[in-house]
Design an enzyme around this catalytic site. Structure first.
Site, PDB file in Angstrom:
ATOM      1  N   LYS A 169      46.561  23.946 -29.223  1.00  0.00           N
ATOM      2  CA  LYS A 169      47.379  22.802 -28.826  1.00  0.00           C
ATOM      3  C   LYS A 169      48.043  22.250 -30.086  1.00  0.00           C
ATOM      4  O   LYS A 169      47.419  21.579 -30.902  1.00  0.00           O
ATOM      5  CB  LYS A 169      46.533  21.723 -28.145  1.00  0.00           C
ATOM      6  CG  LYS A 169      47.382  20.579 -27.617  1.00  0.00           C
ATOM      7  CD  LYS A 169      46.783  19.244 -28.049  1.00  0.00           C
ATOM      8  CE  LYS A 169      47.710  18.075 -27.828  1.00  0.00           C
ATOM      9  NZ  LYS A 169      48.841  18.027 -28.740  1.00  0.00           N
ATOM     10  N   SER A 215      44.906  12.976 -38.251  1.00  0.00           N
ATOM     11  CA  SER A 215      44.492  11.710 -38.865  1.00  0.00           C
ATOM     12  C   SER A 215      42.990  11.476 -38.678  1.00  0.00           C
ATOM     13  O   SER A 215      42.372  12.014 -37.755  1.00  0.00           O
ATOM     14  CB  SER A 215      45.259  10.550 -38.238  1.00  0.00           C
ATOM     15  OG  SER A 215      44.820  10.359 -36.910  1.00  0.00           O
ATOM     16  N   VAL A 235      42.265   9.890 -35.146  1.00  0.00           N
ATOM     17  CA  VAL A 235      42.197  10.830 -34.023  1.00  0.00           C
ATOM     18  C   VAL A 235      40.995  11.764 -34.187  1.00  0.00           C
ATOM     19  O   VAL A 235      40.324  12.114 -33.217  1.00  0.00           O
ATOM     20  CB  VAL A 235      43.517  11.622 -33.875  1.00  0.00           C
ATOM     21  CG1 VAL A 235      43.411  12.664 -32.766  1.00  0.00           C
ATOM     22  CG2 VAL A 235      44.679  10.663 -33.575  1.00  0.00           C
ATOM     23  N   GLY A 236      40.693  12.128 -35.429  1.00  0.00           N
ATOM     24  CA  GLY A 236      39.537  12.982 -35.684  1.00  0.00           C
ATOM     25  C   GLY A 236      38.239  12.355 -35.182  1.00  0.00           C
ATOM     26  O   GLY A 236      37.359  13.037 -34.643  1.00  0.00           O
ATOM     27  N   CYS A 263      48.338  16.171 -46.295  1.00  0.00           N
ATOM     28  CA  CYS A 263      47.059  15.498 -46.522  1.00  0.00           C
ATOM     29  C   CYS A 263      46.653  15.633 -47.975  1.00  0.00           C
ATOM     30  O   CYS A 263      45.854  14.846 -48.469  1.00  0.00           O
ATOM     31  CB  CYS A 263      45.978  15.967 -45.570  1.00  0.00           C
ATOM     32  SG  CYS A 263      45.929  17.702 -45.306  1.00  0.00           S
ATOM     33  N   GLU A 276      46.250   5.876 -46.253  1.00  0.00           N
ATOM     34  CA  GLU A 276      47.138   7.047 -46.237  1.00  0.00           C
ATOM     35  C   GLU A 276      48.463   6.652 -45.601  1.00  0.00           C
ATOM     36  O   GLU A 276      48.497   6.165 -44.474  1.00  0.00           O
ATOM     37  CB  GLU A 276      46.498   8.191 -45.450  1.00  0.00           C
ATOM     38  CG  GLU A 276      47.341   9.451 -45.484  1.00  0.00           C
ATOM     39  CD  GLU A 276      46.678  10.629 -44.786  1.00  0.00           C
ATOM     40  OE1 GLU A 276      46.241  10.477 -43.641  1.00  0.00           O
ATOM     41  OE2 GLU A 276      46.612  11.715 -45.411  1.00  0.00           O
TER      42      GLU A 276
END
Ligand code: UN1
Length: 495
Positions: free
Chosen positions: A174, A227, A230-231, A282, A383
């Site tokens: 995805k 991110s 979301v992780g 990142c 970040e």
């Protein structure tokens, strides 16, 4: 108008939703690249079911044969490098030289992992009992959900899908909704290389699709790059089902410039580390800590060079820095510039959106440097994922290392110095997953582990042979050929 489908069980199929979403060029929002499937949890479930069926046969294909297929895929990536790079620049903006590098990373990864088809070494050890054989072998986990970001839209799918395949897993990919074309191109290569139907599936769409995959009972492993916010959700979704979860998340990487550094080299490193990929890595060098003795000289040159960078369409060979990937990303950058000003940092160069002339149709922003930044400021802690570098002063190596470590992330760090003792001390003391000496924080190679500490990761590493530990698990095997019951730890022989 081009319409692109999902790829499930070896077929290109539309979503059951009947809906599509648009993919537009961030350098020119009038340029509509195509329509992609706005998939549903049902589509995700169909892909998982196909992957589960395909796993039954794929796990039994001898690993060297899986590797042979991947060698063909690597060759196809190489043949299609230019076309894939152009599509990638058009859909996510980074300059052509860098999108070629992105595809090169996939080529390198695929060649490297294809060779693992003939390795995947386990251990053989002496048994403590007579006439008994002891060894360990790797086994696949089953269906792997690979959830990938837009900033390296061919390289990062390769970091996940290729090692997953060589280990004998099947995959549902995805990709980020901002870069579905690169994912389509990626999957086509694997299909054309002969990877059988159902072994690799592609489902495009939003967070619903991600949630469906990370909670599906038949998914054995989730590998996610994105991110930290979301992780965390991915991890929570996957926890009740005890899935293996590999997370690769944010960074706030530091370059330390000591008073004995080659300043010109350090400036070049900071430019490449800070503004390459428009700062959307990142691994980006979003913080620079400079010794006070060379701060003014460094800053003058860094600002001069940054303000001279040509910002524009990444397909134009003159361009040195492309647009932000989306309007939302541009807004984030603009918000942080405001925050930095409010916090009292000095805006040394940049700080504005570029929106006149050819820039009017895209999401462009000036390369931006803040000076006199204090380590506790938000622009030095959070970040940003854009072309904004925060520069701080230090009086000693110890202070620089303390500043370097004092963030929630731990992906990459670097030092510019000509003193070997400083270099080794910094290498030991900066608590990151990657460290560079006299080079910027970006530029990891595919055959060493990639990943980070703290909020960057959850203890796993991708790339290198470390990736095999993510995409397989160990089985320890004991073969007793004594013909009698032998009891470990009980039938000890007197010495
Ligand atoms: C990322 O920033 O998401 O080391 C990946 C690098 C590249 C990969 C970056 N090889 O900067």
């Amino acid at each position: 108008m081009s319409r692109f489908d999902n790829f499930i069980d070896g077929e290109w199929v539309a979503s059951r939703s009947g809906r599509q979403f648009e993919n537009r060029n961030p350098a020119d929002r009038n340029d509509l690249i195509g329509l992609f499937q706005d998939s549903t949890p049902d589509d995700a479930a169909a892909a998982v079911a196909a992957a589960k069926r395909a796993f039954a046969a794929w796990r039994l294909v001898p690993a060297p044969q899986r590797g042979a297929m991947l060698f063909r895929a690597a060759e196809l990536f190489a043949q299609r490098k230019e076309a894939l790079a152009r599509d990638m620049t058009r859909e996510m903006g980074k300059v052509l030289e860098e999108t070629r590098g992105d595809v090169q990373e996939a080529i390198d990864m695929t060649f490297f992992m294809a060779g693992e088809g003939r390795r995947q070494y386990g251990q053989t050890v002496p048994s403590e009992l007579r006439d008994k054989f002891a060894m360990s072998v790797r086994q696949p986990l089953g269906v792997c959900a690979a959830i990938t970001p837009w900033n390296f839209p061919v390289a990062i799918p390769s970091w996940k899908v290729i090692p997953a395949l060589v280990c004998g897993n099947t995959v549902v990919l995805k990709p980020a909704s901002l870069t579905p074309l690169s994912a389509v191109n990626f999957v086509k290569v694997l299909h054309d290389a002969g990877v059988p139907p159902g072994v690799v599936n592609l489902v495009t769409g939003g967070p619903d699709v991600g949630t469906a995959l990370t909670t599906h009972a038949d998914v054995g492993i989730v590998s996610f790059t994105g991110s930290s916010a979301v992780g965390r959700l991915v991890n929570q979704n996957a926890a009740p089902g005890f899935k293996k979860v590999h997370l690769e998340m944010g960074g706030k990487n530091v370059i330390i410039v000591m008073d004995d550094a080659q300043l010109e080299l350090a400036v070049e490193g900071c430019l490449w580390g800070g503004f390459g990929t428009t700062g959307q890595r990142c691994t980006a060098a979003s913080r620079v800590v400079v010794h006070e003795a060379v701060y003014d000289r460094f800053m003058q040159e860094f600002a001069r060079r940054a303000s001279a960078l040509r910002v524009g369409d990444g397909l134009d060979p003159q361009t040195q820095m492309g647009p932000l990937v989306s309007e939302a990303q541009l807004q984030t950058v603009m918000r942080y510039v405001e925050i930095g000003c409010q916090e009292g940092a000095t805006l040394v160069t940049g700080g504005r959106r570029l929106d006149s002339g050819a820039h009017a149709r895209g999401w462009f922003h000036e390369p931006t440097i803040f000076g006199d930044v204090q380590p506790a400021m938000r622009i030095a802690q959070e970040e940003i994922f854009g072309p904004v570098v925060s520069v701080m002063r230090c009086r000693s190596l110890e202070e620089a290392v303390a500043i370097g470590n004092n963030v929630s992330y731990g992906l990459s760090a670097s030092i510019y110095t000509r003193n070997i003792n400083s270099a080794f001390a910094a290498m030991r003391d900066l608590y990151t997953g990657i460290f560079y000496v006299n080079a910027p924080t970006i530029g990891a190679e595919v055959h060493l582990p990639f990943g980070g500490t703290k909020a960057t990761g959850n203890g796993h590493r991708e790339a290198g042979t470390a990736a095999l530990d993510v995409f397989s698990e160990w089985k320890s095997v004991y073969v007793d050929f004594s013909g009698r019951l032998q009891r470990a730890q009980i039938d000890t022989e007197d010495l």
